[in-house]
Design a protein around this motif. Structure first.
Motif, PDB file in Angstrom:
ATOM      1  N   VAL A 178     -40.013  59.008  92.417  1.00  0.00           N
ATOM      2  CA  VAL A 178     -38.597  58.779  92.735  1.00  0.00           C
ATOM      3  C   VAL A 178     -38.393  58.547  94.231  1.00  0.00           C
ATOM      4  O   VAL A 178     -37.759  57.574  94.646  1.00  0.00           O
ATOM      5  CB  VAL A 178     -37.730  59.960  92.240  1.00  0.00           C
ATOM      6  CG1 VAL A 178     -36.314  59.873  92.779  1.00  0.00           C
ATOM      7  CG2 VAL A 178     -37.715  60.000  90.718  1.00  0.00           C
ATOM      8  N   ASP A 179     -38.945  59.435  95.051  1.00  0.00           N
ATOM      9  CA  ASP A 179     -38.711  59.362  96.500  1.00  0.00           C
ATOM     10  C   ASP A 179     -39.534  58.282  97.191  1.00  0.00           C
ATOM     11  O   ASP A 179     -38.994  57.479  97.948  1.00  0.00           O
ATOM     12  CB  ASP A 179     -39.032  60.700  97.169  1.00  0.00           C
ATOM     13  CG  ASP A 179     -37.950  61.739  96.987  1.00  0.00           C
ATOM     14  OD1 ASP A 179     -37.013  61.516  96.203  1.00  0.00           O
ATOM     15  OD2 ASP A 179     -38.054  62.797  97.636  1.00  0.00           O
ATOM     16  N   VAL A 180     -40.832  58.300  96.965  1.00  0.00           N
ATOM     17  CA  VAL A 180     -41.725  57.423  97.727  1.00  0.00           C
ATOM     18  C   VAL A 180     -41.822  56.036  97.095  1.00  0.00           C
ATOM     19  O   VAL A 180     -41.619  55.026  97.762  1.00  0.00           O
ATOM     20  CB  VAL A 180     -43.124  58.063  97.888  1.00  0.00           C
ATOM     21  CG1 VAL A 180     -44.059  57.148  98.661  1.00  0.00           C
ATOM     22  CG2 VAL A 180     -43.008  59.424  98.575  1.00  0.00           C
ATOM     23  N   TRP A 181     -42.129  55.976  95.810  1.00  0.00           N
ATOM     24  CA  TRP A 181     -42.298  54.670  95.169  1.00  0.00           C
ATOM     25  C   TRP A 181     -40.981  53.913  95.048  1.00  0.00           C
ATOM     26  O   TRP A 181     -40.920  52.734  95.359  1.00  0.00           O
ATOM     27  CB  TRP A 181     -42.900  54.823  93.781  1.00  0.00           C
ATOM     28  CG  TRP A 181     -44.323  55.259  93.729  1.00  0.00           C
ATOM     29  CD1 TRP A 181     -45.097  55.733  94.755  1.00  0.00           C
ATOM     30  CD2 TRP A 181     -45.146  55.286  92.572  1.00  0.00           C
ATOM     31  NE1 TRP A 181     -46.344  56.053  94.291  1.00  0.00           N
ATOM     32  CE2 TRP A 181     -46.401  55.790  92.959  1.00  0.00           C
ATOM     33  CE3 TRP A 181     -44.931  54.952  91.250  1.00  0.00           C
ATOM     34  CZ2 TRP A 181     -47.452  55.942  92.061  1.00  0.00           C
ATOM     35  CZ3 TRP A 181     -45.968  55.107  90.350  1.00  0.00           C
ATOM     36  CH2 TRP A 181     -47.218  55.582  90.759  1.00  0.00           C
ATOM     37  N   ASN A 182     -39.941  54.567  94.559  1.00  0.00           N
ATOM     38  CA  ASN A 182     -38.698  53.849  94.270  1.00  0.00           C
ATOM     39  C   ASN A 182     -37.722  53.813  95.442  1.00  0.00           C
ATOM     40  O   ASN A 182     -37.138  52.770  95.709  1.00  0.00           O
ATOM     41  CB  ASN A 182     -38.004  54.444  93.043  1.00  0.00           C
ATOM     42  CG  ASN A 182     -38.681  54.025  91.753  1.00  0.00           C
ATOM     43  OD1 ASN A 182     -39.407  53.044  91.701  1.00  0.00           O
ATOM     44  ND2 ASN A 182     -38.440  54.782  90.699  1.00  0.00           N
ATOM     45  N   ALA A 183     -37.520  54.920  96.112  1.00  0.00           N
ATOM     46  CA  ALA A 183     -36.504  54.974  97.162  1.00  0.00           C
ATOM     47  C   ALA A 183     -37.057  54.639  98.550  1.00  0.00           C
ATOM     48  O   ALA A 183     -36.288  54.457  99.483  1.00  0.00           O
ATOM     49  CB  ALA A 183     -35.833  56.346  97.182  1.00  0.00           C
ATOM     50  N   GLY A 184     -38.381  54.591  98.693  1.00  0.00           N
ATOM     51  CA  GLY A 184     -38.967  54.296 100.002  1.00  0.00           C
ATOM     52  C   GLY A 184     -38.727  55.393 101.016  1.00  0.00           C
ATOM     53  O   GLY A 184     -38.719  55.129 102.224  1.00  0.00           O
ATOM     54  N   VAL A 203     -51.452  56.472 102.508  1.00  0.00           N
ATOM     55  CA  VAL A 203     -50.806  56.290 101.205  1.00  0.00           C
ATOM     56  C   VAL A 203     -49.575  55.401 101.365  1.00  0.00           C
ATOM     57  O   VAL A 203     -49.336  54.496 100.566  1.00  0.00           O
ATOM     58  CB  VAL A 203     -50.445  57.662 100.579  1.00  0.00           C
ATOM     59  CG1 VAL A 203     -49.569  57.488  99.343  1.00  0.00           C
ATOM     60  CG2 VAL A 203     -51.714  58.432 100.223  1.00  0.00           C
ATOM     61  N   LEU A 204     -48.809  55.624 102.416  1.00  0.00           N
ATOM     62  CA  LEU A 204     -47.624  54.803 102.668  1.00  0.00           C
ATOM     63  C   LEU A 204     -47.986  53.351 102.974  1.00  0.00           C
ATOM     64  O   LEU A 204     -47.212  52.445 102.643  1.00  0.00           O
ATOM     65  CB  LEU A 204     -46.810  55.391 103.813  1.00  0.00           C
ATOM     66  CG  LEU A 204     -46.031  56.652 103.473  1.00  0.00           C
ATOM     67  CD1 LEU A 204     -45.463  57.280 104.742  1.00  0.00           C
ATOM     68  CD2 LEU A 204     -44.934  56.366 102.469  1.00  0.00           C
ATOM     69  N   ALA A 205     -49.134  53.110 103.591  1.00  0.00           N
ATOM     70  CA  ALA A 205     -49.549  51.736 103.909  1.00  0.00           C
ATOM     71  C   ALA A 205     -49.621  50.897 102.636  1.00  0.00           C
ATOM     72  O   ALA A 205     -49.186  49.742 102.619  1.00  0.00           O
ATOM     73  CB  ALA A 205     -50.893  51.743 104.641  1.00  0.00           C
ATOM     74  N   TRP A 206     -50.154  51.475 101.560  1.00  0.00           N
ATOM     75  CA  TRP A 206     -50.225  50.757 100.289  1.00  0.00           C
ATOM     76  C   TRP A 206     -48.821  50.454  99.786  1.00  0.00           C
ATOM     77  O   TRP A 206     -48.528  49.341  99.366  1.00  0.00           O
ATOM     78  CB  TRP A 206     -51.000  51.574  99.253  1.00  0.00           C
ATOM     79  CG  TRP A 206     -51.208  50.819  97.988  1.00  0.00           C
ATOM     80  CD1 TRP A 206     -52.275  50.021  97.680  1.00  0.00           C
ATOM     81  CD2 TRP A 206     -50.320  50.747  96.866  1.00  0.00           C
ATOM     82  NE1 TRP A 206     -52.100  49.468  96.437  1.00  0.00           N
ATOM     83  CE2 TRP A 206     -50.906  49.899  95.909  1.00  0.00           C
ATOM     84  CE3 TRP A 206     -49.087  51.319  96.574  1.00  0.00           C
ATOM     85  CZ2 TRP A 206     -50.305  49.605  94.692  1.00  0.00           C
ATOM     86  CZ3 TRP A 206     -48.479  51.029  95.357  1.00  0.00           C
ATOM     87  CH2 TRP A 206     -49.101  50.183  94.435  1.00  0.00           C
ATOM     88  N   GLU A 212     -56.059  64.872 103.414  1.00  0.00           N
ATOM     89  CA  GLU A 212     -57.331  64.339 102.913  1.00  0.00           C
ATOM     90  C   GLU A 212     -57.162  63.333 101.785  1.00  0.00           C
ATOM     91  O   GLU A 212     -58.140  62.764 101.295  1.00  0.00           O
ATOM     92  CB  GLU A 212     -58.257  65.475 102.468  1.00  0.00           C
ATOM     93  CG  GLU A 212     -57.752  66.288 101.289  1.00  0.00           C
ATOM     94  CD  GLU A 212     -56.913  67.499 101.685  1.00  0.00           C
ATOM     95  OE1 GLU A 212     -56.840  68.420 100.859  1.00  0.00           O
ATOM     96  OE2 GLU A 212     -56.330  67.543 102.790  1.00  0.00           O
ATOM     97  N   CYS A 213     -55.935  63.053 101.367  1.00  0.00           N
ATOM     98  CA  CYS A 213     -55.700  62.111 100.271  1.00  0.00           C
ATOM     99  C   CYS A 213     -56.043  60.688 100.724  1.00  0.00           C
ATOM    100  O   CYS A 213     -55.523  60.211 101.728  1.00  0.00           O
ATOM    101  CB  CYS A 213     -54.237  62.181  99.827  1.00  0.00           C
ATOM    102  SG  CYS A 213     -53.882  61.158  98.393  1.00  0.00           S
ATOM    103  N   PRO A 214     -56.927  60.005  99.982  1.00  0.00           N
ATOM    104  CA  PRO A 214     -57.276  58.635 100.368  1.00  0.00           C
ATOM    105  C   PRO A 214     -56.118  57.676 100.140  1.00  0.00           C
ATOM    106  O   PRO A 214     -55.330  57.842  99.211  1.00  0.00           O
ATOM    107  CB  PRO A 214     -58.458  58.288  99.459  1.00  0.00           C
ATOM    108  CG  PRO A 214     -58.447  59.283  98.363  1.00  0.00           C
ATOM    109  CD  PRO A 214     -57.651  60.468  98.812  1.00  0.00           C
ATOM    110  N   GLY A 215     -56.039  56.683 101.009  1.00  0.00           N
ATOM    111  CA  GLY A 215     -55.012  55.654 100.898  1.00  0.00           C
ATOM    112  C   GLY A 215     -55.581  54.332 101.376  1.00  0.00           C
ATOM    113  O   GLY A 215     -56.793  54.131 101.385  1.00  0.00           O
ATOM    114  N   LEU A 216     -54.733  53.442 101.811  1.00  0.00           N
ATOM    115  CA  LEU A 216     -55.137  52.117 102.264  1.00  0.00           C
ATOM    116  C   LEU A 216     -55.682  52.204 103.686  1.00  0.00           C
ATOM    117  O   LEU A 216     -54.947  52.485 104.630  1.00  0.00           O
ATOM    118  CB  LEU A 216     -53.937  51.165 102.204  1.00  0.00           C
ATOM    119  CG  LEU A 216     -54.194  49.692 102.480  1.00  0.00           C
ATOM    120  CD1 LEU A 216     -55.163  49.110 101.460  1.00  0.00           C
ATOM    121  CD2 LEU A 216     -52.880  48.923 102.446  1.00  0.00           C
ATOM    122  N   GLY A 217     -56.994  52.067 103.843  1.00  0.00           N
ATOM    123  CA  GLY A 217     -57.617  52.058 105.155  1.00  0.00           C
ATOM    124  C   GLY A 217     -57.749  53.409 105.828  1.00  0.00           C
ATOM    125  O   GLY A 217     -57.991  53.477 107.024  1.00  0.00           O
ATOM    126  N   GLY A 218     -57.579  54.497 105.092  1.00  0.00           N
ATOM    127  CA  GLY A 218     -57.709  55.812 105.701  1.00  0.00           C
ATOM    128  C   GLY A 218     -57.308  56.912 104.743  1.00  0.00           C
ATOM    129  O   GLY A 218     -57.360  56.734 103.528  1.00  0.00           O
TER     130      GLY A 218
END
Length: 140
Positions: A13-19, A43-46, A31-37
């Motif tokens: 709801v917050d991150v995917w839909n509302a930004g 995670v937000l980069a993706w 430590e959560c993997p995301g885009l390039g780090g």
């Protein structure tokens, strides 16, 4: 005990839909993997990349299944391609596709792993991308 299913729903709801990027800093572990780090910024980069291509993209949760420190999400997404998506220039095409995302949480209830699968082939077809198998010597 932390309700990881509720945290997973809030992530969508917050991150995917509302930004709401500030929510990622509360919900995602370093430590959560995301885009390039790793960590919330990666995670937000993706998500920034996806929102740049589909600014109105919205996810609807179909199923949420939680067990221990893991949550499985089955979702449907729809949006209009208004920006570059990989090699595909903006088409103005509305797309709809499905996927599943699997989250793992630490003891504090923060996301430490995100793994998603989706109908990328279907999405690309809706954008008009023609995919042909490579030519082989026998097929040339």
């Amino acid at each position: 005990m932390i309700d990881v299913a509720a945290v997973a729903r809030r992530f969508v709801v917050d991150v995917w839909n509302a930004g709401r990027e500030e929510s990622a800093y509360e919900l995602v572990a370093e430590e959560c993997p995301g885009l390039g780090g790793t960590g919330p910024a990666a995670v937000l980069a993706w998500h920034r990349d996806r929102r740049a291509a589909f600014p109105d993209l919205r996810y609807k949760l179909v199923d949420v299944v939680a067990a221990g420190d893991r949550v499985a999400l089955r979702w449907r997404a729809a949006g209009t391609q208004a920006g570059q998506f990989g090699p595909v220039p903006p088409t103005g095409q509305v797309v709809s596709y499905s996927g599943a995302t699997f989250l793992r949480f630490d003891a504090a209830g923060r996301i430490v792993d995100v793994w998603s699968v989706n109908e990328l082939f279907q999405l690309l077809q809706q954008l008009g991308v023609e995919m042909l198998p490579p030519l082989t010597d026998a097929g040339a």
